[in-house]
Design a protein around this motif. Structure first.
Motif, PDB file in Angstrom:
ATOM      1  N   ALA A  16       0.658  -0.760   0.261  1.00  0.00           N
ATOM      2  CA  ALA A  16       0.427  -0.003   0.075  1.00  0.00           C
ATOM      3  C   ALA A  16       1.003   1.358  -0.130  1.00  0.00           C
ATOM      4  O   ALA A  16       0.286   2.570  -0.851  1.00  0.00           O
ATOM      5  CB  ALA A  16      -0.938   0.105   1.624  1.00  0.00           C
ATOM      6  N   VAL A  17       1.920   1.688   0.931  1.00  0.00           N
ATOM      7  CA  VAL A  17       2.379   2.181   1.020  1.00  0.00           C
ATOM      8  C   VAL A  17       3.382   2.276  -0.072  1.00  0.00           C
ATOM      9  O   VAL A  17       3.290   4.110  -0.666  1.00  0.00           O
ATOM     10  CB  VAL A  17       3.548   1.962   1.825  1.00  0.00           C
ATOM     11  CG1 VAL A  17       4.494   3.465   1.857  1.00  0.00           C
ATOM     12  CG2 VAL A  17       2.804   1.950   4.015  1.00  0.00           C
ATOM     13  N   ALA A  65       3.528   7.017   8.986  1.00  0.00           N
ATOM     14  CA  ALA A  65       4.089   8.619   8.896  1.00  0.00           C
ATOM     15  C   ALA A  65       5.252   8.202   7.235  1.00  0.00           C
ATOM     16  O   ALA A  65       5.749   9.512   7.208  1.00  0.00           O
ATOM     17  CB  ALA A  65       5.354   8.136   9.408  1.00  0.00           C
ATOM     18  N   VAL A  66       4.353   6.991   6.630  1.00  0.00           N
ATOM     19  CA  VAL A  66       5.548   7.593   5.414  1.00  0.00           C
ATOM     20  C   VAL A  66       4.534   8.152   3.690  1.00  0.00           C
ATOM     21  O   VAL A  66       3.191   7.436   3.853  1.00  0.00           O
ATOM     22  CB  VAL A  66       5.481   5.676   4.667  1.00  0.00           C
ATOM     23  CG1 VAL A  66       6.687   5.985   3.395  1.00  0.00           C
ATOM     24  CG2 VAL A  66       7.452   6.034   5.639  1.00  0.00           C
ATOM     25  N   LEU A  67       5.019   9.109   3.344  1.00  0.00           N
ATOM     26  CA  LEU A  67       3.926   9.802   2.385  1.00  0.00           C
ATOM     27  C   LEU A  67       4.970   9.139   1.242  1.00  0.00           C
ATOM     28  O   LEU A  67       6.509   8.874   1.132  1.00  0.00           O
ATOM     29  CB  LEU A  67       4.617  11.266   1.876  1.00  0.00           C
ATOM     30  CG  LEU A  67       3.340  11.339   3.777  1.00  0.00           C
ATOM     31  CD1 LEU A  67       3.501  13.265   3.355  1.00  0.00           C
ATOM     32  CD2 LEU A  67       2.297  11.180   3.665  1.00  0.00           C
ATOM     33  N   GLN A  68       3.768   9.192  -0.123  1.00  0.00           N
ATOM     34  CA  GLN A  68       5.092   9.169  -1.207  1.00  0.00           C
ATOM     35  C   GLN A  68       4.556   9.888  -2.325  1.00  0.00           C
ATOM     36  O   GLN A  68       3.882  10.804  -2.299  1.00  0.00           O
ATOM     37  CB  GLN A  68       3.688   7.844  -1.895  1.00  0.00           C
ATOM     38  CG  GLN A  68       4.592   6.999  -3.168  1.00  0.00           C
ATOM     39  CD  GLN A  68       3.866   6.365  -3.695  1.00  0.00           C
ATOM     40  OE1 GLN A  68       2.905   5.758  -3.597  1.00  0.00           O
ATOM     41  NE2 GLN A  68       4.051   4.958  -4.208  1.00  0.00           N
ATOM     42  N   LEU A  79       2.363  14.983  -4.353  1.00  0.00           N
ATOM     43  CA  LEU A  79       2.468  14.146  -3.079  1.00  0.00           C
ATOM     44  C   LEU A  79       0.710  13.163  -3.474  1.00  0.00           C
ATOM     45  O   LEU A  79       0.326  13.259  -4.192  1.00  0.00           O
ATOM     46  CB  LEU A  79       1.999  14.894  -2.591  1.00  0.00           C
ATOM     47  CG  LEU A  79       1.260  13.853  -0.777  1.00  0.00           C
ATOM     48  CD1 LEU A  79       2.429  13.523  -0.337  1.00  0.00           C
ATOM     49  CD2 LEU A  79       0.947  15.657  -0.543  1.00  0.00           C
ATOM     50  N   ARG A  80       1.440  11.805  -3.580  1.00  0.00           N
ATOM     51  CA  ARG A  80       0.221  10.677  -3.604  1.00  0.00           C
ATOM     52  C   ARG A  80      -0.458  10.476  -2.002  1.00  0.00           C
ATOM     53  O   ARG A  80       0.452   9.009  -1.628  1.00  0.00           O
ATOM     54  CB  ARG A  80       1.251   9.465  -3.901  1.00  0.00           C
ATOM     55  CG  ARG A  80       1.591   9.701  -5.278  1.00  0.00           C
ATOM     56  CD  ARG A  80       1.706   8.751  -6.301  1.00  0.00           C
ATOM     57  NE  ARG A  80       1.688   8.656  -7.579  1.00  0.00           N
ATOM     58  CZ  ARG A  80       2.801   7.564  -8.758  1.00  0.00           C
ATOM     59  NH1 ARG A  80       2.702   6.459  -7.740  1.00  0.00           N
ATOM     60  NH2 ARG A  80       2.661   8.356  -9.384  1.00  0.00           N
ATOM     61  N   MET A  86      -5.689  10.222   5.279  1.00  0.00           N
ATOM     62  CA  MET A  86      -5.900  11.714   4.539  1.00  0.00           C
ATOM     63  C   MET A  86      -7.063  12.191   5.651  1.00  0.00           C
ATOM     64  O   MET A  86      -8.062  11.145   6.390  1.00  0.00           O
ATOM     65  CB  MET A  86      -7.216  11.151   3.537  1.00  0.00           C
ATOM     66  CG  MET A  86      -6.721  11.290   2.759  1.00  0.00           C
ATOM     67  SD  MET A  86      -5.830  12.203   1.255  1.00  0.00           S
ATOM     68  CE  MET A  86      -6.991  13.590   1.205  1.00  0.00           C
ATOM     69  N   LEU A  87      -7.375  12.829   6.712  1.00  0.00           N
ATOM     70  CA  LEU A  87      -8.078  13.042   8.176  1.00  0.00           C
ATOM     71  C   LEU A  87      -8.776  14.430   8.013  1.00  0.00           C
ATOM     72  O   LEU A  87      -8.720  14.742   6.606  1.00  0.00           O
ATOM     73  CB  LEU A  87      -6.801  13.818   9.416  1.00  0.00           C
ATOM     74  CG  LEU A  87      -5.899  12.414   9.708  1.00  0.00           C
ATOM     75  CD1 LEU A  87      -4.882  13.229  10.513  1.00  0.00           C
ATOM     76  CD2 LEU A  87      -6.873  10.791  10.200  1.00  0.00           C
TER      77      LEU A  87
END
Length: 100
Positions: A16-17, A65-68, A79-80, A86-87
């Motif tokens: 997923a990440v 915590a990891v963003l793609q 940014l993906r 998503m909050l």
């Protein structure tokens, strides 16, 4: 049994990440498999529980915590965000909310 659950969870989170990033997917798969293979003969229950905790913590960090991010230009990044990151967006307000 717990170790297998953590192993599978790490791989699901990896998928997923790092979706659509073959290089990161391969590197993460290699690292996860390497760590589990390296410790497959561990017999100390205390050490096994420590490693299970470490794997669970790593999975949580990856998930939370990891963003793609992808380079789409010389000075531009895309940014993906994953849906799970998503909050609810609450606008900033200087005044505290009134209690109902």
């Amino acid at each position: 049994m717990q170790a297998l659950s953590v192993f599978k969870s790490l791989h699901r989170t990896r998928m997923a990440v790092f979706r659509d990033d073959d290089r990161a997917l391969t590197a993460a798969r290699f690292k996860i498999n390497e760590e589990f293979r390296k410790n497959k003969n561990e017999t100390s229950e205390e050490n096994i529980q420590k490693m299970i905790k470490m794997g669970t913590d790593v999975e949580a960090v990856l998930r939370q915590a990891v963003l793609q991010v992808e380079h789409v230009g010389e000075e531009k990044l895309l940014l993906r965000p994953r849906e799970s990151l998503m909050l609810e967006n609450v606008p900033y307000c200087d005044e505290p909310r009134k209690k109902s």
